[in-house]
Design a protein around this motif. Structure first.
Motif, PDB file in Angstrom:
ATOM      1  N   ALA A  83      40.096  32.149  44.005  1.00  0.00           N
ATOM      2  CA  ALA A  83      41.257  32.637  43.265  1.00  0.00           C
ATOM      3  C   ALA A  83      40.845  33.290  41.954  1.00  0.00           C
ATOM      4  O   ALA A  83      41.346  34.368  41.593  1.00  0.00           O
ATOM      5  N   ALA A  87      41.155  37.041  40.661  1.00  0.00           N
ATOM      6  CA  ALA A  87      41.902  37.260  39.418  1.00  0.00           C
ATOM      7  C   ALA A  87      41.125  38.176  38.477  1.00  0.00           C
ATOM      8  O   ALA A  87      41.718  39.031  37.797  1.00  0.00           O
ATOM      9  N   TYR A 112      44.299  32.783  46.040  1.00  0.00           N
ATOM     10  CA  TYR A 112      44.835  33.308  44.785  1.00  0.00           C
ATOM     11  C   TYR A 112      46.296  32.888  44.609  1.00  0.00           C
ATOM     12  O   TYR A 112      46.699  32.435  43.527  1.00  0.00           O
TER      13      TYR A 112
END
Length: 285
Positions: A83, A87, A112
């Protein structure tokens, strides 16, 4: 202004994530997430599409352990690591992006969503994707080409792994693809260390609640003759997301963006334009 370059961002735990960038640097971004034991090079047909390059900023990271990215010891079984890697890529996009996840890339997008929700996302496209993994998980159901390649494809013995990875590469497409494409798929798989290929399967993830919470436009694309990720995995994903749009392509395998590149690109372009219009509409309200 069009800009073609290789760059990098810093993901979870300082891992360097290699990123390929093309298209108009001031345009809204499409972020392409590749699958297991591949690299951002699988999106070559999209990076070669002049209409996509003119209308969007194209960004294709290499997942940790793949391509030009770092190969850390760990993080491959940690949803937060995936994730936070994604990001970091999205942060570099300069605004809300449409993220496109193929195969294992769909699971990375789901990671994510699990950690960050839909922040930074204008829309999501799942392409021949899994959104779960583990025994009996319907969102991760594989087809005969993948089932036949495992567990040999995870071996560190070349004599064991090579035939399995070659068979998998050959089984990805249902329609004929250029020989250089098939060889590039095999080469990318061999370039990923065996311990990384193995670690990505060392997970058990249920994503039903995560998918049900998605509140941005979603398109699920799946070839009905996909022998790597069963089409029922795509049906499961679409069924869990309220309002998800679907495109089921008969006679297409695990590589719709190669096997039917022109139709795929047109479909992606139309979806992305609508998704970005929705972002503008929400901002004006």
């Amino acid at each position: 202004m069009t800009r073609r370059m290789r760059s990098e961002v810093v993901g979870a735990s300082g891992v360097r994530i290699g990123v390929r960038i093309d298209g108009d640097r001031d345009a809204p971004a499409l972020v392409f997430v590749h699958g297991w034991a591949q690299s951002g090079r699988v999106w070559d047909p999209q990076f070669a599409d002049p209409e996509l390059r003119e209308r969007f900023r194209l960004i294709a990271p290499d997942l940790r352990g793949h391509g030009d990215s770092d190969v850390p010891e760990g993080g491959y079984d940690d949803p937060r690591a995936w994730a936070d890697d994604l990001a970091a890529v999205l942060s570099s996009a300069g605004g809300d992006a449409v993220v496109v996840g193929w195969s294992y890339g769909g699971l990375v997008i789901t990671d994510y969503l699990r950690v960050h929700g839909t922040r930074g996302l204008a829309g999501i496209v799942f392409v021949g994707a899994i959104t779960e993994i583990g025994k009996g998980r319907p969102g991760g159901r594989v087809g005969p080409a993948m089932a036949g390649a495992l567990p040999a494809a995870l071996s560190d013995d070349l004599d064991v792994a090579l035939p399995a990875l070659r068979s998998l590469a050959e089984g990805m497409a249902h329609r004929p693809v250029p020989g250089e494409v098939a060889q590039a798929l095999l080469g990318a798989s061999l370039a990923v260390p065996p311990r990384v290929r193995k670690a990505l399967f060392r997970r058990d993830v249920d994503s039903a609640d995560v998918l049900a919470s998605v509140d941005v436009p979603v398109l699920v694309v799946h070839g009905t003759d996909d022998a790597v990720v069963d089409v029922t995995a795509g049906e499961y994903t679409a069924g869990k997301i309220a309002g998800a749009s679907t495109r089921w392509w008969p006679g297409v395998g695990h590589l719709p963006f190669v096997e039917s590149a022109r139709e795929f690109d047109a479909t992606l372009r139309g979806f992305a334009e609508q998704a970005f219009e929705g972002v503008l509409g929400r901002a004006e309200r």
